[in-house]
Design a protein around this motif. Structure first.
Motif, short mmCIF file in Angstrom:
data_model
loop_
_atom_site.label_atom_id
_atom_site.label_comp_id
_atom_site.label_asym_id
_atom_site.label_seq_id
_atom_site.Cartn_x
_atom_site.Cartn_y
_atom_site.Cartn_z
N ALA A 36 0.84 -1.20 0.00
CA ALA A 36 0.00 0.00 0.00
C ALA A 36 0.88 1.25 0.00
N SER A 37 0.43 2.26 -0.73
CA SER A 37 1.15 3.54 -0.76
C SER A 37 0.84 4.33 0.51
N THR A 38 1.58 5.40 0.70
CA THR A 38 1.35 6.26 1.85
C THR A 38 -0.07 6.82 1.84
N VAL A 39 -0.52 7.25 0.67
CA VAL A 39 -1.87 7.81 0.55
C VAL A 39 -2.93 6.75 0.86
N GLN A 40 -2.75 5.54 0.34
CA GLN A 40 -3.69 4.45 0.62
C GLN A 40 -3.73 4.13 2.11
N LEU A 41 -2.56 4.06 2.74
CA LEU A 41 -2.50 3.79 4.17
C LEU A 41 -3.15 4.92 4.97
N ALA A 42 -2.91 6.14 4.57
CA ALA A 42 -3.50 7.29 5.28
C ALA A 42 -5.02 7.18 5.26
N GLY A 43 -5.59 6.87 4.12
CA GLY A 43 -7.04 6.73 4.02
C GLY A 43 -7.58 5.55 4.81
N ARG A 44 -6.87 4.45 4.76
CA ARG A 44 -7.29 3.23 5.45
C ARG A 44 -7.22 3.37 6.97
N TYR A 86 -7.04 6.36 8.68
CA TYR A 86 -7.53 7.67 9.14
C TYR A 86 -6.40 8.51 9.74
N LEU A 87 -5.27 8.54 9.02
CA LEU A 87 -4.13 9.35 9.41
C LEU A 87 -3.82 10.33 8.28
N SER A 88 -3.02 11.32 8.56
CA SER A 88 -2.52 12.18 7.50
C SER A 88 -1.36 11.46 6.81
N ARG A 89 -0.97 11.96 5.63
CA ARG A 89 0.18 11.37 4.95
C ARG A 89 1.43 11.48 5.82
N GLN A 90 1.57 12.65 6.48
CA GLN A 90 2.72 12.85 7.36
C GLN A 90 2.68 11.89 8.54
N GLY A 91 1.49 11.59 9.04
CA GLY A 91 1.35 10.63 10.14
C GLY A 91 1.81 9.24 9.75
N VAL A 92 1.45 8.84 8.53
CA VAL A 92 1.88 7.53 8.02
C VAL A 92 3.40 7.52 7.86
N GLU A 93 3.95 8.57 7.24
CA GLU A 93 5.40 8.64 7.04
C GLU A 93 6.14 8.63 8.38
N TYR A 94 5.59 9.31 9.37
CA TYR A 94 6.19 9.33 10.71
C TYR A 94 6.24 7.90 11.27
N ARG A 95 5.11 7.18 11.19
CA ARG A 95 5.04 5.81 11.71
C ARG A 95 5.99 4.88 10.96
N VAL A 96 6.03 5.02 9.63
CA VAL A 96 6.95 4.20 8.83
C VAL A 96 8.39 4.50 9.23
N GLY A 97 8.70 5.78 9.43
CA GLY A 97 10.05 6.16 9.87
C GLY A 97 10.42 5.55 11.20
N LEU A 98 9.47 5.53 12.14
CA LEU A 98 9.72 4.90 13.43
C LEU A 98 10.02 3.41 13.27
N LEU A 99 9.24 2.74 12.43
CA LEU A 99 9.46 1.31 12.19
C LEU A 99 10.81 1.05 11.51
N LEU A 100 11.17 1.90 10.56
CA LEU A 100 12.46 1.75 9.88
C LEU A 100 13.61 1.85 10.88
N ARG A 101 13.54 2.83 11.77
CA ARG A 101 14.59 2.98 12.79
C ARG A 101 14.57 1.84 13.79
N ARG A 102 13.39 1.46 14.22
CA ARG A 102 13.26 0.41 15.23
C ARG A 102 13.84 -0.92 14.76
N PHE A 103 13.62 -1.24 13.47
CA PHE A 103 14.10 -2.51 12.93
C PHE A 103 15.35 -2.35 12.07
#
Length: 180
Positions: free
Chosen positions: A120-128, A130-147
């Motif tokens: 899923a793209s950032t936009v698709q995830l944001a819609g699914r 109920y987050l902003s695009r920046q919110g999705v990117e923030y969460r993905v960034g956290l996961l990238l750093r965590r793992f």
């Protein structure tokens, strides 16, 4: 694969006493996927095609937390043939093996990881979600750093390698016992 006797140290790995461990199935103590992977190894031992093996497994503490360990199984034979197995479980903790806390995800992080794994793209995830695009990117960034992953494909590969996803499921689903 029923446990008939256990040392206190073995039982303590699962936050239990030897009496609580005895009579339980080994598959009850290991995370999903491990029993199926180990079944053929145990069959080889019981049928005499091997004398021992060592395999990396993920166990579950009594509270549901996960830990990595090396399981060594040794076949014991008596005068009448196979008499049983001796199992040694050695917890592993090094730079490449996440600790129990690092393997649990929040509900939101689990949904984001599942979305990334399904492509899923950032936009698709944001819609699914109920987050902003920046919110999705923030969460993905956290996961990238965590793992410790440099990009989304590496994040998905790392999650698969750590056994975070239920086997044989599409779209990918994080194992329920890894979600807080």
């Amino acid at each position: 694969m029923t446990i008939t006797a256990a040392e206190a140290e073995f039982a303590a790995l699962f936050c239990a006493s030897p009496g609580e461990i005895c009579g339980r199935s080994l598959s009850d103590l290991l995370r999903a996927g491990a029993p199926a992977r180990l079944r053929h190894r145990f069959t080889d031992l019981s049928e005499g095609r091997a004398n021992w093996f060592t395999e990396r497994v993920a166990g579950r503490h009594g509270g549901g937390r996960v830990f990595a360990a090396d399981l060594t199984a040794i076949a014991v034979t008596g005068p009448a043939g196979p008499a049983g197995l001796v199992l040694l479980l050695c917890p592993v903790r090094d730079a490449d093996t996440p600790g129990p806390r690092e393997l649990t995800l929040s509900e939101l992080d689990a949904r984001v990881l599942e979305g990334v794994a399904s492509g899923a793209s950032t936009v698709q995830l944001a819609g699914r979600l109920y987050l902003s695009r920046q919110g999705v990117e923030y969460r993905v960034g956290l996961l990238l750093r965590r793992f410790d992953a440099p990009n989304r494909p590496a994040l998905v590969a790392r999650a698969h390698a750590l056994g975070l996803f239920a086997p044989g499921r599409w779209p990918p689903q994080v194992l329920p016992d890894l979600v807080d």
